[in-house]
Motif scaffolding. Structure first.
Motif, mmCIF file in Angstrom:
data_model
loop_
_atom_site.group_PDB
_atom_site.id
_atom_site.type_symbol
_atom_site.label_atom_id
_atom_site.label_comp_id
_atom_site.label_asym_id
_atom_site.label_seq_id
_atom_site.Cartn_x
_atom_site.Cartn_y
_atom_site.Cartn_z
ATOM 1 N N GLU A 114 0.843 -1.187 0.000
ATOM 2 C CA GLU A 114 0.000 0.000 0.000
ATOM 3 C C GLU A 114 0.884 1.244 0.000
ATOM 4 O O GLU A 114 1.963 1.251 0.605
ATOM 5 C CB GLU A 114 -0.920 0.013 1.221
ATOM 6 N N VAL A 115 0.432 2.282 -0.688
ATOM 7 C CA VAL A 115 1.205 3.506 -0.857
ATOM 8 C C VAL A 115 0.340 4.691 -0.445
ATOM 9 O O VAL A 115 -0.860 4.726 -0.733
ATOM 10 C CB VAL A 115 1.661 3.685 -2.318
ATOM 11 N N VAL A 116 0.951 5.656 0.214
ATOM 12 C CA VAL A 116 0.267 6.902 0.524
ATOM 13 C C VAL A 116 1.190 8.068 0.175
ATOM 14 O O VAL A 116 2.396 8.028 0.443
ATOM 15 C CB VAL A 116 -0.157 6.972 2.010
ATOM 16 N N LEU A 117 0.612 9.068 -0.467
ATOM 17 C CA LEU A 117 1.289 10.333 -0.719
ATOM 18 C C LEU A 117 0.658 11.378 0.189
ATOM 19 O O LEU A 117 -0.566 11.528 0.212
ATOM 20 C CB LEU A 117 1.145 10.759 -2.176
ATOM 21 N N LEU A 118 1.484 12.093 0.921
ATOM 22 C CA LEU A 118 1.014 13.121 1.841
ATOM 23 C C LEU A 118 1.392 14.490 1.284
ATOM 24 O O LEU A 118 2.576 14.761 1.056
ATOM 25 C CB LEU A 118 1.643 12.923 3.225
ATOM 26 N N ASP A 119 0.387 15.341 1.067
ATOM 27 C CA ASP A 119 0.655 16.678 0.537
ATOM 28 C C ASP A 119 -0.333 17.684 1.126
ATOM 29 O O ASP A 119 -1.213 18.196 0.431
ATOM 30 C CB ASP A 119 0.563 16.680 -0.993
ATOM 31 N N PRO A 120 -0.218 17.986 2.422
ATOM 32 C CA PRO A 120 -1.105 18.990 3.013
ATOM 33 C C PRO A 120 -0.697 20.390 2.583
ATOM 34 O O PRO A 120 0.486 20.701 2.467
ATOM 35 C CB PRO A 120 -0.909 18.783 4.513
ATOM 36 N N ARG A 121 -1.683 21.233 2.360
ATOM 37 C CA ARG A 121 -1.420 22.621 1.961
ATOM 38 C C ARG A 121 -1.729 23.537 3.143
ATOM 39 O O ARG A 121 -2.893 23.773 3.469
ATOM 40 C CB ARG A 121 -2.287 23.002 0.753
ATOM 41 N N GLY A 122 -0.693 24.023 3.801
ATOM 42 C CA GLY A 122 -0.866 24.948 4.902
ATOM 43 C C GLY A 122 -1.385 24.289 6.169
ATOM 44 O O GLY A 122 -1.530 23.066 6.266
ATOM 45 N N GLY A 123 -1.667 25.145 7.156
ATOM 46 C CA GLY A 123 -2.153 24.630 8.438
ATOM 47 C C GLY A 123 -3.469 23.901 8.324
ATOM 48 O O GLY A 123 -3.700 22.896 9.006
ATOM 49 N N ALA A 124 -4.350 24.372 7.436
ATOM 50 C CA ALA A 124 -5.638 23.698 7.265
ATOM 51 C C ALA A 124 -5.446 22.283 6.731
ATOM 52 O O ALA A 124 -6.184 21.362 7.108
ATOM 53 C CB ALA A 124 -6.529 24.506 6.322
#
Length: 646
Positions: free
Chosen positions: A468-478
């Protein structure tokens, strides 16, 4: 001859920071009451006190009275005594160190507070006071400092000494008390804002110093029970009461990490093996150069029925790399910081209990992953491999904090990298199309849960035949808040109640490259594949099962289905049939990459990443998933710049 006194000196040394803390607090107090008193923000403090005094209500006053009571001298001393007595009297094994830590933190903070007030004289705010003004200086706040020492100490004990996700809720509730007390002291007109800040600093620093002295393990690594590698541990005087031996586990090799596995645990392992009829037991210790000790020489010299690994995920990974495809079972004794494989397999986190339950069970086949890349020699992993945020978090975690705080040291390291820029990358799943993405982190997992049951990869199962693969790309604090909320919801849904290992014969694995969903407002993207090829626009930090690897521009991971035998309690694998050494063929390791850089069949080379500059050499990944055969297992492949993560 000086081991005991040296260890004691090592434990006492952090307490020498307390005089320095007193000097800093006195200096800050003299600065606040002297040259800086007329400067902003200190010049605005009287307005803050006046605002609180002008907005008092009956309900708020009642709440502030209760907070004053729980942080008063009588309340703090009484609750501390109750907790210390409970830590000593209630457990079957008295928690003396924890009791001294809690009582010592409160006492040390109180002593510092009194010494500071002797040197710093600051009057109370010029507003109406809801409490009698004590004769001590307004700086620092004694109520706030005492509440930090007591309730912060209880929160630290809850996180580090208890088990289960509820411990975080308990710690969070305890940590709310000191800030609430600080606000109540402002509300009641007893302190300036800088006074309560000083109380928070005084209590927190005292707590850290005393915790480093009393909760951290600072002794030298204990020798193996045998005193000499390869020897047999001394047997007890009587073997009466021994339980039947684990099936096929009479010849045992114990691989021990000398820092992670204390002498007490090593003797418990010895006694448990003896009770299970394992009379031919050999011990070997790991080193930086030999992460699985002398395991290879033992397996090459003759038949080994069981390998017991006493260490963390890094030690387990090294031993699994050597045993994959051999048909020799592995038993995990979790002694490290994370112990993610043991947690995901449903084993107890207490080392002795984990071994006892495993030996009463039976061997079960699970998958392993095989990872490679530029500058990264092909090596297997049992938990996760990744690049980006998780790798720098592992790389920059303080060894001292890992010793004293355990896996919380990774949280401290992670906070430092929340603002790191995203990576540009391409990802190819099996023989699918090349996908262009940006992400802070990419993780390829054989199992899915982190500490505390956080479901980073909720669909990962160690016998699914997939990664299983996950890409994490949160934009800013939200974006980070959305990720945290999504993972928290996964914890509360009770995903951990599903079997850690489930049979895949009843269903069909997901299609290659499945992009089932975007989650957390697009901050998380999930994939599933048997082979994952990730290329980065520039060199990125990489990690394999918590071991740091050299930076590189490629990460190729491939699953080896059922390649590893793990001894598990029967209750953890109800859907699996018992494997038989006589009927289940040994699995051959994956073949080494072709020196020519080509792979048979359709091309799996992804398109170039749209990056600045050239990537340099691009090594192809390992060969196709392992199949039954008669080849001997490959030796463990060292990780570049490996760090010993317990």
């Amino acid at each position: 001859m000086t081991t005991g006194s040296g260890a004691a000196a090592g434990r006492i040394r952090p307490l020498l920071l307390l005089p320095a803390l007193w000097a800093l607090m006195v200096g800050a107090g003299l600065l606040i009451t002297g040259p800086a008193a007329a400067r902003w923000p200190l010049s605005a403090e009287s307005g803050v006190n006046a605002w609180f005094a002008g907005h008092r209500t009956g309900a708020a006053t009642a709440v502030s009275e209760w907070l004053t009571l729980v942080a008063s001298t009588e309340g703090v001393v009484g609750l501390t005594v109750v907790c210390v007595v409970a830590l000593v009297a209630l457990p079957r094994v008295p928690r003396w160190r924890e009791a001294v830590f809690l009582g010592g933190s409160v006492a040390a903070q109180s002593a510092l507070f009194l010494l500071i007030t002797l040197c710093v004289q600051r009057p109370r705010p010029v507003v109406s006071h809801l409490d009698p003004a004590p004769p001590t200086s307004s700086f620092p706040s004694g109520h706030v400092g005492a509440s930090v020492a007591l309730y912060g100490g209880l929160a630290a004990l809850a996180v580090t000494r208890l088990r289960g996700p509820w411990r975080y809720a308990a710690a969070a509730a305890l940590l709310v008390v000191p800030p609430a007390v600080a606000v109540s002291r402002l509300y009641r007109g007893m302190h300036h804002p800088s006074d309560v800040v000083g109380g928070l600093v005084n209590g927190a620093c005292t707590l850290l110093v005393v915790g480093a002295a009393l909760l951290a393990s600072r002794g030298r690594p204990a020798p193996a029970p045998t005193g000499r590698e390869g020897g047999q541990p001394p047997l007890p005087r009587s073997a009466e009461g021994a339980v039947p031996a684990a099936r096929g586990a009479r010849r045992v090799v114990v691989v021990r990490h000398p820092l992670a596995c204390a002498e007490k645990v090593a003797h418990q392992v010895r006694d448990i093996l003896v009770r299970h009829g394992c009379t031919d037991v050999r011990w070997t210790s790991t080193t930086a150069e030999r992460p699985c000790g002398g395991l290879a020489s033992y397996t090459a010299a003759g038949r080994v029925d069981l390998v017991v690994v006493c260490g963390g995920d890094g030690t387990v990974r090294a031993c699994a790399d050597a045993l994959a495809g051999s048909g020799t079972a592995l038993a995990v004794v979790p002694c490290g910081t994370g112990n993610l494989l043991a947690r995901n397999l449903g084993l107890p986190v207490r080392p002795a209990a984990a071994l006892e339950e495993a030996l009463r069970g039976e061997p079960v086949r699970i998958d392993v992953g095989r990872v490679s890349g530029d500058g990264l020699a092909p090596t297997r992993f049992t938990v996760m491999a990744g690049a980006g945020f998780d790798a720098v978090m592992v790389r920059d975690a303080s060894p001292r904090l890992k010793t004293s705080l355990g896996w919380l040291a990774y949280v401290v390291s992670a906070v430092r990298h929340l603002g790191d820029p995203a990576m540009r990358l391409t990802i190819r799943l099996d023989t699918g199309d090349v996908l262009h993405r940006r992400a802070r982190m990419v993780v390829v997992g054989n199992v899915g849960s982190l500490q505390g049951g956080v479901p980073l990869l909720p669909d990962a199962r160690p016998d699914s035949g997939r990664l299983e693969v996950v890409l994490l790309d949160p934009r800013g604090g939200a974006g980070w808040l959305a990720v945290a909320a999504h993972l928290l919801r996964g914890m509360t849904r009770g995903r951990s109640v599903r079997p850690a290992v489930v049979s895949t014969t009843a269903g069909t694995p997901p299609a290659a490259g499945t992009t089932e969903r975007l989650r957390a407002r697009g901050a998380l993207e999930y994939f599933s594949a048997a082979r994952v090829d990730v290329r980065f626009a520039g060199p990125q930090a990489r990690e394999v099962d918590g071991d740091c690897a050299v930076e590189g521009t490629q990460l190729v991971a491939e699953v080896e289905p059922g390649a590893l035998l793990v001894q598990l309690p029967r209750s953890k694998h109800p859907a699996l049939a018992r494997p038989s050494r006589a009927t289940a063929p040994a699995l051959a390791p994956a073949s080494a990459p072709d020196p020519s850089g080509t792979r048979p069949g359709p091309s799996t080379e992804p398109a170039p990443v749209p990056a600045d500059g050239d990537h340099g050499d691009r090594h192809d990944g390992p060969a196709a998933p392992v199949r039954p055969g008669r080849a001997a297992p490959a030796p463990p492949a060292p990780l570049g710049r490996a760090r010993d993560v317990l």
